[in-house]
Write a protein that holds these residues in place. Structure first.
Motif, short mmCIF file in Angstrom:
data_model
loop_
_atom_site.label_atom_id
_atom_site.label_comp_id
_atom_site.label_asym_id
_atom_site.label_seq_id
_atom_site.Cartn_x
_atom_site.Cartn_y
_atom_site.Cartn_z
N ARG A 120 34.60 -58.48 -73.09
CA ARG A 120 35.07 -57.28 -72.39
C ARG A 120 36.13 -56.60 -73.24
NH1 ARG A 120 35.33 -55.00 -67.23
NH2 ARG A 120 37.27 -53.89 -66.74
N GLU A 154 24.65 -54.22 -72.13
CA GLU A 154 25.94 -53.56 -72.34
C GLU A 154 26.26 -52.76 -71.08
OE1 GLU A 154 26.11 -51.19 -75.84
OE2 GLU A 154 25.36 -52.78 -77.16
N GLU A 183 31.50 -53.86 -71.76
CA GLU A 183 31.16 -55.28 -71.82
C GLU A 183 29.89 -55.49 -72.62
OE1 GLU A 183 33.13 -57.01 -67.70
OE2 GLU A 183 30.98 -56.58 -67.75
N ASP A 211 27.03 -58.54 -73.66
CA ASP A 211 26.48 -59.86 -73.32
C ASP A 211 25.68 -60.41 -74.49
OD1 ASP A 211 27.57 -59.76 -70.80
OD2 ASP A 211 25.70 -59.09 -69.82
N THR A 262 30.10 -63.24 -72.44
CA THR A 262 30.45 -61.83 -72.21
C THR A 262 31.78 -61.53 -72.90
OG1 THR A 262 29.32 -61.79 -70.06
CG2 THR A 262 30.95 -60.06 -70.47
#
Length: 267
Positions: free
Chosen positions: A201, A228, A244, A246, A199
């Motif tokens: 951020r 997302e 975020e 992924d 992930t």
């Protein structure tokens, strides 16, 4: 009395133009008559010297409603503000500041409506007039019927431009703002062939919905795009939030493996 606005001047290299002095005759008005004034303008910020913004940068659309003492005393409820359609921008309603009230017969109370705008495309963005409706009783009686009124603001416009090539990172994807980033893996140990969640951020002032997903490449794993998630905070004067991204990493090699720092370019 008779007032005079000083002349406006504009200059470009090699040329200068100046307007004439504009005189204004100001007459004493009827202080007992309710007056409601409305105007729309753009808030460019204290450190802005031009009427242009970058695509994805915040500019505030502000509508000020001013009421004199007679209107303030007779108004039974707040005016209703109908913002115009804004097809080329993303808009967020901002919290309204406290009304500005000054004492005196000739002073007005100011109510302010604010929206944060983020242009999506380069070019001139024209915002049509906003509409304000309000109602005033025809007499001072509590049971008096009300008459409705409608006011329209002027239209406003601004120029949205792409960031200049000279200041862009080489792998620029369109992000504008002041971005901070962090990344983490859901697990530090896994078996070869089992996916691991990675992930990234990103946090930034501005409209984080426009932040694009960065590219990711690893020689020791296959990569699948994940979800997302976006969080937007418009409770303050400046919109901010987090986004975020992924990825699912499936290692096809055993051993101690490293995810290198993820580079995220922005202007």
């Amino acid at each position: 009395g008779r007032l005079a606005l000083p002349p406006f001047s504009a200059s470009v290299p090699g040329a200068r133009a100046q307007a004439e002095v504009a005189p204004i005759e100001v007459h004493r008005g009827d202080e007992s008559a309710p007056q409601v004034l409305v105007r729309a303008h753009l808030d460019l910020g204290r450190d802005r010297a031009t009427d242009s913004v970058f695509v994805g940068q915040q500019i505030d659309y502000v509508v000020d409603v001013q009421l004199n003492d007679a209107a303030r005393q007779r108004l039974r409820r707040n005016p209703t503000f109908f913002p115009p359609d804004m097809p080329s921008v993303l808009a967020y309603d901002l919290p309204a500041p406290s009304p500005v009230v000054r004492n005196g017969l000739h002073c007005f109370e100011t109510l302010t409506y604010r929206r944060a705008l983020f242009p999506l495309f380069p070019g001139v963005a024209s915002i049509p007039p906003a509409v304000l409706t309000y109602a005033l009783p025809v007499s001072t009686s509590f049971f008096s019927r009300e008459e409705s009124y409608e006011l329209r603001t002027d239209s406003v416009r601004f120029l949205a431009i792409d960031p200049p090539d000279a200041g862009r990172p080489s792998d620029y994807l369109g992000a504008v703002g002041r971005v901070t980033s962090s990344a983490h893996l859901a697990a530090r140990m896994a078996r070869m062939g089992d996916p691991i969640l990675l992930t990234l951020r990103l946090e930034s002032p501005g409209n984080v919905k426009l932040l694009p997903r960065p590219t990711l490449s690893l020689p020791w794993a296959s990569i699948a795009l994940g979800d997302e998630r976006v969080t937007v905070d418009s409770a303050g004067a400046r919109v901010r939030g987090a986004k975020e991204f992924d990825w699912l990493l499936t290692p096809h090699r055993a051993g101690r493996l490293v995810v290198p720092p993820i580079r995220y370019p922005y202007f």
